[in-house]
Structure formats: structure tokens, C-alpha cells
Scaffold this motif. Structure first.
Motif, short mmCIF file in Angstrom:
data_model
loop_
_atom_site.label_atom_id
_atom_site.label_comp_id
_atom_site.label_asym_id
_atom_site.label_seq_id
_atom_site.Cartn_x
_atom_site.Cartn_y
_atom_site.Cartn_z
N GLU A 170 0.85 -1.18 0.00
CA GLU A 170 0.00 0.00 0.00
C GLU A 170 0.88 1.23 0.00
O GLU A 170 1.80 1.34 0.81
N GLY A 171 0.65 2.15 -0.94
CA GLY A 171 1.48 3.34 -1.01
C GLY A 171 1.16 4.16 -2.25
O GLY A 171 0.12 3.97 -2.90
N THR A 172 2.08 5.05 -2.59
CA THR A 172 1.92 5.97 -3.72
C THR A 172 2.60 5.41 -4.95
O THR A 172 3.73 4.93 -4.88
N VAL A 173 1.93 5.47 -6.09
CA VAL A 173 2.49 4.98 -7.35
C VAL A 173 3.60 5.93 -7.79
O VAL A 173 3.36 7.12 -8.03
N GLU A 174 4.81 5.41 -7.90
CA GLU A 174 5.96 6.21 -8.30
C GLU A 174 6.17 6.19 -9.81
O GLU A 174 6.56 7.19 -10.41
N ARG A 227 6.30 -2.73 -18.44
CA ARG A 227 6.59 -4.04 -17.85
C ARG A 227 6.37 -4.08 -16.36
O ARG A 227 5.88 -5.09 -15.83
N THR A 228 6.73 -3.03 -15.63
CA THR A 228 6.63 -3.05 -14.18
C THR A 228 5.94 -1.78 -13.67
O THR A 228 5.88 -0.76 -14.36
N THR A 229 5.44 -1.88 -12.45
CA THR A 229 4.85 -0.76 -11.73
C THR A 229 5.54 -0.64 -10.38
O THR A 229 5.74 -1.65 -9.70
N GLY A 287 8.71 4.22 3.29
CA GLY A 287 9.91 4.29 2.46
C GLY A 287 10.18 3.08 1.60
O GLY A 287 11.01 3.15 0.69
N GLU A 288 9.52 1.95 1.85
CA GLU A 288 9.76 0.75 1.04
C GLU A 288 9.25 0.97 -0.38
O GLU A 288 8.19 1.57 -0.58
N LEU A 289 9.99 0.44 -1.36
CA LEU A 289 9.60 0.53 -2.77
C LEU A 289 9.23 -0.87 -3.26
O LEU A 289 10.06 -1.77 -3.28
N PHE A 290 7.97 -1.05 -3.65
CA PHE A 290 7.49 -2.32 -4.17
C PHE A 290 7.48 -2.26 -5.69
O PHE A 290 6.99 -1.28 -6.27
N ILE A 291 8.04 -3.28 -6.34
CA ILE A 291 8.10 -3.36 -7.79
C ILE A 291 7.30 -4.58 -8.24
O ILE A 291 7.63 -5.71 -7.87
N PHE A 292 6.25 -4.35 -9.02
CA PHE A 292 5.36 -5.42 -9.45
C PHE A 292 5.46 -5.60 -10.96
O PHE A 292 5.33 -4.62 -11.71
N PRO A 293 5.68 -6.81 -11.44
CA PRO A 293 5.45 -7.07 -12.87
C PRO A 293 3.97 -6.84 -13.18
O PRO A 293 3.10 -7.29 -12.43
N ASN A 294 3.69 -6.14 -14.25
CA ASN A 294 2.29 -5.78 -14.53
C ASN A 294 1.40 -7.00 -14.69
O ASN A 294 0.21 -6.96 -14.36
#
Length: 297
Positions: free
Chosen positions: A147-151, A156-158, A165-172
Motif C-alpha cells: 500500500e502506497g503511492t504509485v511512483e 513491464r513493471t509498476t 519508504g519501502e519501494l514495491f516493484i510489481f510485474p504488470n
């Protein structure tokens, strides 16, 4: 004898002016292509930012979220295309057969495409995320456990950045369920505790007086706040609930401000906020002796 021939050949090659001129020309071409590519990418990215920063007028509805997302996506696509052309031009400067290379790359790409189905799925899903405007850069979303703000949204990824402060990287392709908190207005919910000794009707009138002035003080509030009434009756207090419709994701800040101001407002008007109390009962010596005698009998 062989050493002397090798040295002679090296000297002959080193003294070949045509070769050095050719290498110098190729070197200049490589530098020129690289510089032009870097400058072109920067100029095109600047033009894209300028274009999307201008408010577009017309029958179509554009919003800042969508413009920011498309701006970043187009900037990335422009960089990929320009750098690819630059690499091809550099290879051509070295007299490498580009036609055969491109044909081979096409065959290789087709073979890789069959094996990289997940990559193709990510790209297709990313395209539909942007096309359907499911969420945009700057939105506050929940994807799975993140849960957070879309950077950033790519093909390919979001990337989603949590407030800690954690950055989550998701394959679309792995994005299945998305909760977007930034599309519609939010609701600030405030529960206020009142003691049983207080006059509930008077407290309701005071709260309504307080709520009537909220919209003038807080620009984040869209509609007048409402007093829903008594929400709960506990063993120690009466719980009253207030709701206020706010701009997207402003309900947390507005709720904190309402709690602080309402507490001061009620204190000034003598309305008591309940808090834990302890009642001490001390018996006199006479009462203690009577109790002991009664127990002995």
C-alpha cells in the motif's frame, strides 16, 4: 626471422595513414552519434514535459494524474527508440552489415517471444493499465499486501512506494486486484467520547455549532460535516460519530485536525471528556469491628 617479420608488419600497419584516418573518422562518428542521441533524448523529454504541463483544452477530459503517467511513459519510450537507433548507427559506422543483423534479431526476437510469455503478458497488461486509466502516477493504491503511492508505471513493471519508504516493484502481469484510494473523495470519521453525566442533547447542539464552522476553516472538506449521533454505549462513555467528506486521501489529516479543535471547543464549554477514575473506599474502625463480629457469629 619470424619476429622480424612480425615487427615489420606491425610497423607497416602503424605507418598506414589511410587506416588512421579511417579510425579517426569512425571515432568521430561514434562520438557524434552518442552526443546527438543524448541531446535528442533530453530535448524530446523536455518537449514532452512542456506539452503535458500545458492545460489541454477541448472536448476530451484530461486530468493531472493521467498526464503525469503518460509523460513518464512517453519519455521512456523515446529514450528506448533513440538509443536503439544510435546503437544501430554506431554498428553501421564500423561497416557491420545491419540488414543481416536486423533480420537475425527479428528471428531471435520471435524465438524469445515464445519463451518469454510472461514478459509479453506484462507488456500487454501494462498497456491496458495505462489505456483504461486504472491508476496513475501519484495515486495512493493497494496492490496485494503493498500500500502506497504509485511512483512509476512502465510497460513491464509498476513501482509503488510505501509511506514508510519501502519501494514495491510489481510485474504488470502479476497485478490482479487493485484498490485505488485517489479517484473518489474520502470520508473522515471521528468518534468523540462523552461522559454519561453530560447532557446529550446539549452536547449535540454544541457539536453542530462546531461543525457549521468547519468548512470555512478547512479547504479540504468538500461538503458540510455531519453528526450521525450516538454510535455506541460502553461501560464508561457515550461514543458519538462525526463524518466529513474530504478531497481524496485528505481524510486522515482532516480527522486529526477535527479531534484537536473539537476537544478544545468542548473544554471551553464545560463538556467533560471521560477518562479512567479510581474510587477509594475506606472503612472506619467501628465498621471493621462490626464486620468481624458478624463473621465470627
Amino acid at each position: 626471422m619470424n619476429v622480424e617479420k612480425i615487427i615489420q608488419r606491425i610497423l607497416t600497419v602503424m605507418s598506414d595513414e589511410a587506416m588512421w584516418v579511417g579510425l579517426f573518422v569512425v571515432f568521430l562518428k561514434v562520438i557524434l552519434i552518442t552526443v546527438v542521441a543524448i541531446v535528442l533524448v533530453k530535448v524530446l523529454r523536455m518537449l514532452i514535459r512542456k506539452t503535458f504541463s500545458v492545460r489541454i483544452k477541448g472536448p476530451l477530459v484530461y486530468n493531472e494524474r493521467r498526464q503525469q503517467t503518460l509523460s513518464k511513459l512517453l519519455s521512456n519510450v523515446v529514450a528506448y527508440v533513440v538509443y536503439f537507433i544510435a546503437v544501430v548507427s554506431i554498428l553501421a559506422a564500423f561497416t557491420i552489415d545491419i540488414t543481416g543483423l536486423i533480420a537475425g534479431a527479428g528471428v531471435l526476437g520471435l524465438a524469445v517471444g515464445f519463451g518469454a510469455q510472461n514478459l509479453v503478458r506484462d507488456v500487454i497488461t501494462g498497456f491496458f493499465i495505462i489505456f483504461e486509466d486504472q491508476f496513475s502516477v501519484g495515486d495512493y493504491v493497494r496492490i496485494g499486501v503493498a500500500e502506497g503511492t504509485v511512483e512509476e508505471i512502465g510497460l513491464r513493471t509498476t513501482k509503488v512506494k510505501a509511506w514508510t519508504g519501502e519501494l514495491f516493484i510489481f510485474p504488470n502481469g502479476n497485478i490482479m486486484d487493485v484498490v485505488n484510494f485517489s479517484i473518489h473523495n474520502s470520508i473522515a470519521v471521528v468518534d468523540i467520547n462523552i461522559s454519561y453525566e453530560s447532557d446529550i442533547k446539549r452536547v449535540e447542539e454544541l457539536i453542530m455549532e462546531f461543525l457549521n464552522s468547519l468548512q470555512e476553516r478547512y479547504e479540504q472538506i468538500i461538503k458540510p460535516a455531519e453528526l450521525l449521533g450516538v454510535q455506541n454505549l460502553t461501560t464508561t462513555e457515550v461514543v458519538m460519530r462525526i463524518t466529513a467528506e474530504t478531497m481524496p486521501m485528505q481524510h486522515f489529516a482532516v480527522a486529526r485536525e477535527i479531534r484537536r479543535d473539537l476537544k478544545d471547543f468542548l473544554d471551553q464549554r464545560g463538556v467533560e471528556i471521560p477518562y479512567p477514575r479510581m474510587l477509594m473506599v475506606q472503612r472506619s474502625p467501628v465498621e471493621s469491628n462490626i464486620t468481624k463480629n458478624a463473621n465470627n457469629e
